[in-house]
Design an enzyme around this catalytic site. Structure first.
Site, PDB file in Angstrom:
ATOM      1  CG  ASP A 112     -30.354 -13.166  48.608  1.00 30.48           C
ATOM      2  OD1 ASP A 112     -31.353 -12.528  48.047  1.00 30.48           O
ATOM      3  OD2 ASP A 112     -29.414 -12.723  48.840  1.00 30.48           O
ATOM      4  CG  ASP A 213     -32.698 -11.650  43.838  1.00 31.24           C
ATOM      5  OD1 ASP A 213     -31.379 -11.028  43.828  1.00 31.24           O
ATOM      6  OD2 ASP A 213     -32.779 -12.199  42.737  1.00 31.24           O
ATOM      7  CD  GLU A 268     -31.455  -6.626  43.955  1.00 32.46           C
ATOM      8  OE1 GLU A 268     -30.521  -6.344  43.374  1.00 32.46           O
ATOM      9  OE2 GLU A 268     -31.932  -7.394  43.584  1.00 32.46           O
ATOM     10  CG  HIS A 341     -24.307  -9.770  46.041  1.00 29.73           C
ATOM     11  ND1 HIS A 341     -25.049  -9.198  46.640  1.00 29.73           N
ATOM     12  CD2 HIS A 341     -24.868 -10.567  45.121  1.00 29.73           C
ATOM     13  CE1 HIS A 341     -26.290  -9.228  46.016  1.00 29.73           C
ATOM     14  NE2 HIS A 341     -26.173 -10.242  44.994  1.00 29.73           N
ATOM     15  CG  ASP A 342     -25.148  -7.669  42.609  1.00 30.18           C
ATOM     16  OD1 ASP A 342     -25.133  -8.774  42.230  1.00 30.18           O
ATOM     17  OD2 ASP A 342     -26.592  -7.594  43.093  1.00 30.18           O
TER      18      ASP A 342
HETATM   19  C1  GLC Z   1     -30.149  -9.515  42.067  1.00 27.14           C
HETATM   20  C2  GLC Z   1     -28.808 -10.144  42.920  1.00 27.14           C
HETATM   21  C3  GLC Z   1     -27.610 -10.472  41.877  1.00 27.14           C
HETATM   22  C4  GLC Z   1     -28.298 -11.541  40.710  1.00 27.14           C
HETATM   23  C5  GLC Z   1     -29.566 -10.992  40.265  1.00 27.14           C
HETATM   24  C6  GLC Z   1     -30.353 -12.145  39.710  1.00 27.14           C
HETATM   25  O1  GLC Z   1     -29.835  -8.387  41.339  1.00 27.14           O
HETATM   26  O2  GLC Z   1     -28.404  -9.358  43.809  1.00 27.14           O
HETATM   27  O3  GLC Z   1     -26.681 -11.032  42.215  1.00 27.14           O
HETATM   28  O4  GLC Z   1     -27.586 -11.816  39.962  1.00 27.14           O
HETATM   29  O5  GLC Z   1     -30.493 -10.537  41.242  1.00 27.14           O
HETATM   30  O6  GLC Z   1     -30.859 -12.977  40.816  1.00 27.14           O
END
Ligand code: GLC
Ligand code: CA
Length: 565
Positions: A112, A213, A268, A341-342
């Site tokens: 990540d 991310d 993402e 995970h979100d």
């Molecule tokens: C992304 C991650 C999340 C995190 C955010 C800030 O959305 O998937 O878990 O809190 O970025 O890094």
């Protein structure tokens, strides 16, 4: 032909057929996967002890949520040292062992990459906040206040303002996430150099790629004008995402580093819609290989986001998948996923985790593994793990949940009411420990787990699934993973929706020069009539005992194959 043009064409051809389209990703949330030393926190040695389980499942690429050094304000998405392993997870030697363990099993590892922001405890920020003369000052984004208040009205993703006052320099810094996650200033070439160094460091270790991310957020709109939207999702899409230089910056990483390695990148994509998707992943762009768009994940989010639910149904989900498929065409690629995970557990959100848990979990597996795109499975989905309903707010650990709890309290919402929203949409639903067996703490740890185990572990766990054998969700995943591997039609074949009257039915055709398959999914607790001539087809997969040919039972998933003779 010009040599440059020739190599470009070659690259495009290579991109059309490639391992990262054929293989399947499995996401590990290290904190919750497996604890090896009894401190209650999952770790690298824990993952190493489960490599045979993963190999046996049939997944290929492991995506590790962040394992770098971090004060853990946002469970590792706040990095204080990109070159070191978080001590709770282990050491660099453990990391090397994990990477070698994966590679020796023919599997891959992607890390990540969190570079929209760092932790406020990163040495760059520690120095930057001390004085306007710091050499790291321009690593971050500083603005003077307006009439003694924040520079603009931007909200943070996690509640409150996106600006935090810094006394030493009498100005504000930007943090789109928590105040312990200051945003980096990508305008500064030194920041981009530092990031390229980080990329090289990990790629030279032999990792196989990155999940990037919140990558569409890295280029800011430098006017820092007030956001003119009410909906958080609109602010994300139009104010935070897709900034003017985002493609320049991603392309720079590609040209300087990424293109020199045989790796995959998946971005993402908050705020990436179908109109701009190809700019990130077009095969000719020199940017990313694929994205996780979040359109279906943001379904049901109202004005204030996930804790402000609004109704939606399956026709919305179907429309999103078909629009994205059309948008990508032959020119780009996405990853297919229904949780991570979100977001809540897929079976609790898109299935029925009570009366039809097993059937709906298998149906969702069928969908993830047969749509066009690289599937990504989140840990525990293969067991049909569900959302958790803790009664006390103290059992929740996620900073997002606690920040919004405070905000909602101010608005007069009781903790009891707020908990209902968390049961539906909180991120800890997917962060409870992996359920390995029916023993204490689900076999996750010998100590006290950092977050409580879902009480249903006595019934839902890996050991029970293995003992059950055929009929288990786990076996179904294994079978489907093999099935996908054997049938490349599901990878490179075309995708076409077969329209259905009922909003509960999702039918599509996957086909190439070798085969034609029909996938039939009934996303509901009701029987549904099938209006499709099946006489030329044979049944190849079902997630339950076949009933009547012309009726799909509740949550039935079927795959048919066109007869060749
Ligand atoms: C992304 C991650 C999340 C995190 C955010 C800030 O959305 O998937 O878990 O809190 O970025 O890094
Ligand atoms: Ca541990």
């Amino acid at each position: 032909m010009d040599y440059g043009v020739q190599t470009t064409i070659l690259k495009i051809m290579q991109q059309l057929k490639t391992w990262w389209k054929e293989e399947v990703i499995y996401q590990i949330y290290p904190r919750s996967f497996k604890d090896s030393n009894g401190d209650g926190i999952g770790d690298l040695q824990g993952i190493i002890s489960k490599l045979d389980y993963l190999k046996n499942l049939g997944v290929d690429i492991i995506w590790l949520s962040p394992i770098y050094k971090s004060p853990n304000d946002d469970n590792g998405y706040d990095i204080s040292d990109y070159y070191d392993i978080h001590p709770e997870f282990g050491t660099m030697a453990d990391f090397d062992e994990l990477l070698a363990g994966l590679h020796s099993r023919g599997m891959k590892l992607i890390m990540d990459l969190v570079v929209n922001h760092t932790s406020d405890e990163h040495e760059w920020f520690q120095d930057a906040k001390r004085s306007k003369d710091s050499k790291y000052r321009d690593y971050y984004i500083w603005k003077d206040g307006k009439d003694g208040k924040e520079p603009n009205n931007w909200p943070s993703f996690f509640g409150g303002s996106a600006w935090k006052y810094n006394e030493a320099t009498d100005d504000y810094y930007l943090h789109l996430f928590t105040e312990k996650q200051p945003d980096l200033n990508w305008e500064n070439p030194a920041v981009r150099d530092s990031i390229c160094d980080i990329l090289k460091f990990w790629l030279d270790k032999g990792i196989n790629g990155f999940r990037m991310d919140v990558i569409p957020l890295i280029s800011k709109r430098l006017e820092f004008a007030d956001a003119q939207y009410d909906m958080l999702n609109e602010i994300i899409e139009h104010v935070y995402s897709n900034g003017p230089k985002v493609h320049t910056y991603i392309n720079e990483m590609y040209e300087r580093v990424l293109k020199n390695y045989d790796i995959m990148t998946v971005g993402e994509g908050p705020g990436i819609n179908t109109e701009v998707g190809l700019k990130y992943v077009g095969h000719d762009r020199g940017e990313l290989n694929m994205i996780f768009h979040l359109d279906h994940m943001f379904l049901g989010h109202g004005e204030f986001g996930k804790f402000d639910p609004v109704p939606y149904d399956w026709s919305d989900v179907k429309r999103i998948f078909s629009d994205w498929d059309e948008a990508m065409g032959d020119s780009g690629w996405i990853s297919i996923f229904l949780d991570n995970h979100d977001f809540p557990r897929l079976v609790s959100r898109f299935g029925n985790d009570e009366d039809y848990r097993k059937k709906s979990a298998k149906l969702l597996a069928t969908m993830v593994l047969t749509l066009r795109g690289t599937p990504c499975i989140y840990q525990g989905s293969e067991l049909g793990m569900t959302n958790v309903h803790f009664d006390s707010i103290d059992d929740y650990k996620d900073v997002e949940t606690h920040n919004f709890h405070e905000e909602f309290k101010k608005k007069g919402v009781s903790t009891e009411e707020f908990l209902k929203l968390v049961h539906e949409n909180g991120r800890d639903n997917v962060r409870t420990p992996m359920q390995w067996n029916a023993e204490k703490h689900a076999g996750f740890t010998d100590g006290e787990p950092w977050i409580k185990v879902n009480p249903n572990y006595t019934e839902i766990n890996a050991e029970a699934a293995i003992a059950e054998g055929r009929g288990s969700i786990l076996e179904f995943y294994k079978m489907m993973l093999e099935f996908r591997k054997r049938n490349k039609t599901f990878i490179y074949g075309s995708f076409e929706i077969i329209p259905q009257e009922s909003k509960n039915l999702f039918f599509y055709k996957r086909s190439d020069e070798n085969d034609t398959f029909i996938v039939m999914l009934n996303h509901s607790d009701e029987e549904e009539m099938v209006d499709f001539d099946m006489s030329d087809y044979i049944f190849v997969v079902s997630n339950q005992e076949y009933g009547k040919v012309n009726i799909l039972q509740p949550w039935e998933a079927r795959i048919l194959k066109l007869r060749k003779d």
